[in-house]
Each structure stands twice: as structure tokens, then as C-alpha cells.
Design a protein around this motif. Structure first.
Motif, PDB file in Angstrom:
ATOM      1  N   ARG A 175       0.866  -1.167   0.000  1.00 13.48           N
ATOM      2  CA  ARG A 175       0.000   0.000   0.000  1.00 13.48           C
ATOM      3  C   ARG A 175       0.912   1.229   0.000  1.00 13.48           C
ATOM      4  O   ARG A 175       1.986   1.196   0.607  1.00 13.48           O
ATOM      5  N   VAL A 176       0.497   2.281  -0.679  1.00 15.96           N
ATOM      6  CA  VAL A 176       1.407   3.400  -0.955  1.00 15.96           C
ATOM      7  C   VAL A 176       0.795   4.721  -0.512  1.00 15.96           C
ATOM      8  O   VAL A 176      -0.375   5.008  -0.811  1.00 15.96           O
ATOM      9  N   ALA A 177       1.588   5.513   0.204  1.00  9.04           N
ATOM     10  CA  ALA A 177       1.207   6.870   0.609  1.00  9.04           C
ATOM     11  C   ALA A 177       2.146   7.852  -0.076  1.00  9.04           C
ATOM     12  O   ALA A 177       3.365   7.768   0.091  1.00  9.04           O
ATOM     13  N   VAL A 178       1.599   8.762  -0.870  1.00  6.32           N
ATOM     14  CA  VAL A 178       2.399   9.699  -1.657  1.00  6.32           C
ATOM     15  C   VAL A 178       2.269  11.104  -1.080  1.00  6.32           C
ATOM     16  O   VAL A 178       1.158  11.617  -0.913  1.00  6.32           O
ATOM     17  N   ARG A 179       3.403  11.699  -0.765  1.00  3.40           N
ATOM     18  CA  ARG A 179       3.434  13.116  -0.413  1.00  3.40           C
ATOM     19  C   ARG A 179       3.870  13.878  -1.654  1.00  3.40           C
ATOM     20  O   ARG A 179       5.032  13.802  -2.069  1.00  3.40           O
ATOM     21  N   PRO A 180       2.955  14.609  -2.294  1.00  3.87           N
ATOM     22  CA  PRO A 180       3.313  15.280  -3.553  1.00  3.87           C
ATOM     23  C   PRO A 180       4.183  16.506  -3.296  1.00  3.87           C
ATOM     24  O   PRO A 180       4.141  17.107  -2.212  1.00  3.87           O
ATOM     25  N   SER A 181       4.966  16.854  -4.291  1.00  9.96           N
ATOM     26  CA  SER A 181       5.667  18.133  -4.244  1.00  9.96           C
ATOM     27  C   SER A 181       4.654  19.260  -4.431  1.00  9.96           C
ATOM     28  O   SER A 181       3.760  19.175  -5.276  1.00  9.96           O
ATOM     29  N   ARG A 182       4.801  20.301  -3.647  1.00  9.74           N
ATOM     30  CA  ARG A 182       3.899  21.447  -3.810  1.00  9.74           C
ATOM     31  C   ARG A 182       4.236  22.240  -5.061  1.00  9.74           C
ATOM     32  O   ARG A 182       3.466  23.099  -5.476  1.00  9.74           O
ATOM     33  N   ARG A 183       5.354  21.913  -5.681  1.00  7.55           N
ATOM     34  CA  ARG A 183       5.730  22.570  -6.936  1.00  7.55           C
ATOM     35  C   ARG A 183       4.916  22.024  -8.108  1.00  7.55           C
ATOM     36  O   ARG A 183       4.582  22.764  -9.030  1.00  7.55           O
ATOM     37  N   GLU A 184       4.626  20.698  -8.080  1.00  6.45           N
ATOM     38  CA  GLU A 184       3.843  20.090  -9.164  1.00  6.45           C
ATOM     39  C   GLU A 184       3.017  18.945  -8.585  1.00  6.45           C
ATOM     40  O   GLU A 184       3.401  17.766  -8.686  1.00  6.45           O
ATOM     41  N   PRO A 185       1.871  19.248  -7.983  1.00  7.17           N
ATOM     42  CA  PRO A 185       1.053  18.203  -7.369  1.00  7.17           C
ATOM     43  C   PRO A 185       0.034  17.576  -8.319  1.00  7.17           C
ATOM     44  O   PRO A 185      -0.647  16.621  -7.941  1.00  7.17           O
ATOM     45  N   PHE A 186      -0.110  18.110  -9.530  1.00  5.86           N
ATOM     46  CA  PHE A 186      -1.175  17.646 -10.423  1.00  5.86           C
ATOM     47  C   PHE A 186      -0.988  16.196 -10.866  1.00  5.86           C
ATOM     48  O   PHE A 186      -1.954  15.433 -10.934  1.00  5.86           O
ATOM     49  N   THR A 187       0.251  15.809 -11.182  1.00  6.06           N
ATOM     50  CA  THR A 187       0.472  14.445 -11.660  1.00  6.06           C
ATOM     51  C   THR A 187       0.158  13.402 -10.591  1.00  6.06           C
ATOM     52  O   THR A 187      -0.594  12.456 -10.861  1.00  6.06           O
ATOM     53  N   PRO A 188       0.713  13.508  -9.362  1.00  7.03           N
ATOM     54  CA  PRO A 188       0.359  12.482  -8.377  1.00  7.03           C
ATOM     55  C   PRO A 188      -1.115  12.495  -7.996  1.00  7.03           C
ATOM     56  O   PRO A 188      -1.695  11.444  -7.728  1.00  7.03           O
ATOM     57  N   HIS A 189      -1.746  13.679  -7.987  1.00  4.68           N
ATOM     58  CA  HIS A 189      -3.174  13.745  -7.677  1.00  4.68           C
ATOM     59  C   HIS A 189      -3.970  12.981  -8.736  1.00  4.68           C
ATOM     60  O   HIS A 189      -4.852  12.172  -8.421  1.00  4.68           O
ATOM     61  N   ARG A 190      -3.649  13.217  -9.995  1.00  7.62           N
ATOM     62  CA  ARG A 190      -4.364  12.539 -11.086  1.00  7.62           C
ATOM     63  C   ARG A 190      -4.095  11.035 -11.046  1.00  7.62           C
ATOM     64  O   ARG A 190      -5.009  10.224 -11.264  1.00  7.62           O
ATOM     65  N   LEU A 191      -2.861  10.656 -10.762  1.00  6.76           N
ATOM     66  CA  LEU A 191      -2.494   9.244 -10.782  1.00  6.76           C
ATOM     67  C   LEU A 191      -3.166   8.485  -9.636  1.00  6.76           C
ATOM     68  O   LEU A 191      -3.705   7.382  -9.843  1.00  6.76           O
ATOM     69  N   VAL A 192      -3.136   9.037  -8.432  1.00 10.59           N
ATOM     70  CA  VAL A 192      -3.779   8.368  -7.299  1.00 10.59           C
ATOM     71  C   VAL A 192      -5.284   8.246  -7.553  1.00 10.59           C
ATOM     72  O   VAL A 192      -5.890   7.197  -7.311  1.00 10.59           O
ATOM     73  N   ALA A 193      -5.906   9.310  -8.067  1.00 10.18           N
ATOM     74  CA  ALA A 193      -7.339   9.259  -8.374  1.00 10.18           C
ATOM     75  C   ALA A 193      -7.637   8.212  -9.445  1.00 10.18           C
ATOM     76  O   ALA A 193      -8.641   7.482  -9.361  1.00 10.18           O
ATOM     77  N   ALA A 194      -6.780   8.097 -10.451  1.00 11.64           N
ATOM     78  CA  ALA A 194      -6.973   7.099 -11.505  1.00 11.64           C
ATOM     79  C   ALA A 194      -6.851   5.685 -10.953  1.00 11.64           C
ATOM     80  O   ALA A 194      -7.616   4.782 -11.331  1.00 11.64           O
ATOM     81  N   LEU A 195      -5.902   5.476 -10.057  1.00 13.54           N
ATOM     82  CA  LEU A 195      -5.726   4.153  -9.454  1.00 13.54           C
ATOM     83  C   LEU A 195      -6.949   3.746  -8.647  1.00 13.54           C
ATOM     84  O   LEU A 195      -7.394   2.594  -8.676  1.00 13.54           O
ATOM     85  N   ARG A 196      -7.521   4.710  -7.932  1.00 10.36           N
ATOM     86  CA  ARG A 196      -8.721   4.418  -7.149  1.00 10.36           C
ATOM     87  C   ARG A 196      -9.908   4.109  -8.079  1.00 10.36           C
ATOM     88  O   ARG A 196     -10.680   3.186  -7.822  1.00 10.36           O
ATOM     89  N   ALA A 197     -10.027   4.884  -9.133  1.00  7.70           N
ATOM     90  CA  ALA A 197     -11.120   4.650 -10.077  1.00  7.70           C
ATOM     91  C   ALA A 197     -10.982   3.295 -10.765  1.00  7.70           C
ATOM     92  O   ALA A 197     -11.971   2.708 -11.200  1.00  7.70           O
ATOM     93  N   ALA A 198      -9.747   2.799 -10.847  1.00 10.42           N
ATOM     94  CA  ALA A 198      -9.485   1.544 -11.560  1.00 10.42           C
ATOM     95  C   ALA A 198      -9.638   0.315 -10.678  1.00 10.42           C
ATOM     96  O   ALA A 198      -9.569  -0.811 -11.192  1.00 10.42           O
ATOM     97  N   GLY A 199      -9.805   0.488  -9.355  1.00 13.58           N
ATOM     98  CA  GLY A 199     -10.037  -0.691  -8.529  1.00 13.58           C
ATOM     99  C   GLY A 199      -9.239  -0.791  -7.257  1.00 13.58           C
ATOM    100  O   GLY A 199      -9.500  -1.674  -6.427  1.00 13.58           O
TER     101      GLY A 199
END
Length: 464
Positions: A175-199
Motif C-alpha cells: 500500500r502506498v502513501a504519496v506526499r506530492p511536491s507542492r511545486r507540481e502536485p497535479f500528476t500524483p493527484h491525477r495518478l492516485v485518483a486514476a488508481l482508485r477509479a481503476a479498482g
């Protein structure tokens, strides 16, 4: 016309999206507000990690199927109100990474999700099996097993591509916990949301933006951690076996006397400037056996022709930064370059854009020797130090490198011995011999070792 409302980037906790009271404004390179990022408190982090520890991983086949679905969602769907085209342009606008590089990184992330098994199981020892139920354990066999259950990722902000790596941990059941960089948080936010949507469950992968003083709670509460940073971060965690640090690349190319470097000039330029020269696999030094001046002059001529464009332009090839940060980098470069000959960038590397921000122009400096250490300096734009090298300097001069490219004749005994020494050097992660750009990668081979070497271990099981 009124400016659009900033995009809301909620934390993604084990109970779903969470909008914190404490939020930070994410701006673009011109200083305009683009998003509000929720920053979660210490208690939220500890409770989220507790949920991840309690969660059971999905069965292997379901994990791999969910990762493949996530690749499609990430690359094609609207995620939390943001379509893919808007996502890539927003990342470029905020980070200053050229649009083509953002697009390539997104493709790399999606490819990693689809082929996570290839990368994750690349580290599987030849004598090990994946399950204690395998028939080979009846007579005794190594079983490959996790060193923990929860991985924390303190993510990089200089480029989206590193987010492709931690997907391998999900493939292995972490199980993975990601602390995004505040410089570019869009990619990890989109990726984590996509992973959740996928199952993947909300308690399998979380996004926990935090202040720096809360980051220690994240790393301390996980079993293992993957951390990105500079030399200070490397020193801080060097002795901690539970932390894998991804530090500076200091990638180099060696041009031996017998190599026709002019025939490989395209590869030299590409290694320095590919996708803005912002990655750890971009060459920051070229060591030349013989006179370095012609190599430096040729690199300067080619790199100097790159256009200065906004990062979101389809033809952009150079990074853009806020003006104050660009000027700070320029001052640091000029100080670092004392004692060298400037072939490009000697008058500065900052070119202001009409709508705000500044392009970081390429720089090429010819250094007089290796003793000054110029060849170890790495900056987040196409900046290359061209330095003389001799056989007496040996492989040690190229140590501490993520990639060493070698233009040499591997059929020559002396060059073969040199390549032997480079491959044997434990401080060099990758050696590319011949006409291969230093940014070359493939999912089936390690980048800086296999992540599985850190995440997994082998134990003996015998039964029956």
C-alpha cells in the motif's frame, strides 16, 4: 474577464477526498494562482497510514488488472474534473517543463502502469518463487516476499516521470502513501485518483500533501520510504536501510581519443537537452580525452539555436521558471563557472517572457581540469561542463553518476579495460557504450537498480 477560480486539489485519504482548512496556493511560472492544495495535519497522516497498514493487498492478478485500467484512466479520462489535455497544459504551465516533455512523462507513467509486472519482477532472483504454495517449496525453495506492507513516497517536483516508479510497489502488493511536491502536485493527484477509479481501495493508495514539518510523520509511519532530493537529503538518509534515496544524477559522457565525436554530435546534444535538460539522466558533463574546445564549441553552436518559448508551446524545448528563481540559478551558475571558458551562457541564461516567467537558456562551459570539480555540478536546464580527461584520471573521474555514456572502441583492449572499470564502479548506476543517449530507458532494465531489490527479500520455505 474575471480570472478562473483556482482548481481544488484535495488530499485523497482513506476515507475519500479531504479538503483541509490549511491550503496552499499553487502558482504558475508567471505567478498567477492555478490551484489550492489541501495540506493535511499530522493526525490525518498517522490515521491514514494506520488504515494502509490494516488493509489487505488485492490478489496479484487483480492488482495488475487494476494498474492496466488506471493507465487508460490516467491517459484518457476526465479525472476530478480535469481532462487529459487540460492536465498536461496545466503541468507545463505550473512546472515550466516543456509541453512535449510532460506528454512524454505521462506516456511513461501509463506504460509503467500497463507493464508494472515487467519492472516489478525484474528483480526476482532466478532461484526464488512468488508463493509458498509453489511445488518447489516441498523440497526447499527461496520465496520472494515483501520487506514491509506500506511504502511512503516523498515525491519529486522537478519532473512528472519519477511517478512511474512507485507503481511497481503497488504491483508487488504494497500500500502506498504519496506526499506530492507542492511545486507540481497535479500528476500524483491525477495518478492516485486514476488508481482508485481503476479498482484500488481508498486504503490502498493515498495522497497526503503536508508541510515539511509533517513529512517526518509520513516517513516514520511507513515500513519503507522512497525519497527524492538533493545532496542534503542523500546525506540525511544515507545510513537508513528503510529509506531509498533518489538523489542527483550527475550524468556524464566520456569521449575517448579514438572516437569520432562529430559522428555522434546529435547524441551528445540530445543527451544534454532532451526534454529541457531537467532530468537526472540528462548529461551535465562531457569528459574529453584530448582537446575539449572543439567539442564545447560544437555543443554551443547546436544548443544556442534552441528557441525561447513558453513551456506550453508545442515547439518549446527549454524550461521556464519564475523570474526570481531563474535569476537565482543564473547567479549560482556564474559563481560556479569562475575559472572556466564560456562557450555559451557566459552573459547569462535568463530570457524573460512577455507574459511572465523566464526561459533558462543553455550553457556550455569549458573547464581547465577535473580538479576544480566543475564536472560534478548539475543544474535543472541544459548546462554542460566540457572537461579534459586522461587515462591517468581513469574511471574514478566518472564516479558518482547515474549514467555514464562512453564513446569508445570496445574492441580496443585499453578501452575494454576502461569499460570494465566503469561497470565495476559501485558509484555508477548505468553504463551506455556507443551511440546511445544518456536518457535511454526501458521498463525491463533497472534505472538506479531495480526498485524490487529494495522492497523485497528472499526467505527459505520448505514444507511437506
Amino acid at each position: 474577464m474575471a480570472a478562473p477560480e483556482p482548481y481544488t486539489l484535495d488530499a485523497l485519504g482513506p476515507g475519500g477526498p479531504y479538503r483541509a482548512r490549511h491550503r496552499e496556493t499553487v502558482t504558475d511560472t508567471a505567478g498567477s494562482a492555478v490551484a489550492e492544495l489541501s495540506l493535511v495535519p499530522r493526525l490525518f497522516v498517522s490515521r491514514a497510514l494506520g488504515a494502509l497498514h490494516r488493509a489487505e493487498p488485492l490478489p496479484r492478478e487483480r492488482r495488475l488488472a487494476a494498474l492496466a485500467r488506471a493507465a487508460r484512466v490516467f491517459r484518457e479520462d476526465e479525472v476530478h474534473g480535469l481532462g487529459y489535455d487540460a492536465y498536461e497544459r496545466t503541468v507545463s504551465r505550473v512546472s515550466g517543463i516543456p509541453l512535449a516533455a510532460v506528454r512524454s512523462a505521462a506516456d511513461e507513467i501509463a506504460d509503467s502502469a500497463r507493464r508494472a509486472l515487467v519492472g516489478a519482477y525484474g528483480a526476482l532472483p532466478g532461484g526464488a518463487v512468488l508463493d509458498w504454495r509453489d511445488g518447489r517449496t516441498r523440497t526447499g525453495s527461496a520465496v520472494w516476499t515483501r520487506r514491509g506492507e506500506v511504502l511512503a513516497v516523498n515525491a519529486a517536483g522537478n519532473h512528472p516521470a519519477p511517478h512511474a516508479l512507485w507503481l511497481e510497489a503497488l504491483a508487488l502488493g504494497f500500500r502506498v502513501a504519496v506526499r506530492p511536491s507542492r511545486r507540481e502536485p497535479f500528476t500524483p493527484h491525477r495518478l492516485v485518483a486514476a488508481l482508485r477509479a481503476a479498482g484500488f481501495g481508498d486504503d490502498h493508495v493515498v495522497l497526503l500533501p503536508t508541510d515539511h514539518d509533517v513529512a517526518g510523520e509520513l516517513l516514520g509511519g511507513a515500513d519503507l520510504a522512497l525519497v527524492y532530493g538533493g545532496d542534503d537529503v542523500v546525506r540525511r538518509y544515507a545510513a537508513d536501510p528503510s529509506v531509498l534515496v533518489q538523489g542527483p544524477g550527475r550524468t556524464k559522457i566520456l569521449v575517448t581519443a579514438g572516437a569520432d565525436w562529430r559522428a555522434h554530435l546529435d547524441t551528445l546534444v540530445d543527451s544534454v537537452a532532451h526534454h529541457g535538460g531537467m532530468k537526472c539522466v540528462n548529461a551535465s558533463a562531457v569528459l574529453v580525452e584530448g582537446d575539449p574546445a572543439p567539442v564545447a564549441a560544437a555543443l554551443a553552436e547546436r544548443l544556442g539555436a534552441l528557441p525561447s518559448l513558453p513551456a506550453e508551446d508545442e515547439k518549446a524545448g527549454l524550461p521556464v521558471q519564475p523570474l526570481d528563481r531563474a535569476r537565482a540559478l543564473d547567479r549560482h551558475l556564474r559563481e560556479r563557472a569562475r575559472g572556466t571558458v564560456a562557450h555559451l551562457g557566459g552573459d547569462g541564461v535568463v530570457e524573460e517572457l512577455p507574459d511572465g516567467g523566464a526561459v533558462l537558456r543553455p550553457a556550455v562551459f569549458e573547464a581547465p581540469d577535473l580538479r576544480g570539480g566543475w564536472h560534478t555540478a548539475e543544474l535543472p536546464f541544459p548546462c554542460v561542463w566540457v572537461v579534459p580527461w586522461s587515462r591517468a584520471d581513469g574511471a574514478a573521474a566518472l564516479g558518482g553518476s547515474l549514467v555514464v555514456g562512453v564513446l569508445a572502441d570496445d574492441a580496443e583492449p585499453a578501452d575494454g579495460e576502461l569499460i570494465d572499470a566503469l561497470v565495476a564502479d559501485r558509484t555508477i548506476a548505468n553504463v551506455y557504450v556507443g551511440d546511445h543517449p544518456t536518457h535511454w530507458m526501458d521498463r525491463s532494465v533497472p534505472h538506479d537498480g531495480y526498485l524490487g531489490e529494495f522492497l523485497m527479500r528472499s526467505k527459505t520455505v520448505i514444507r511437506g
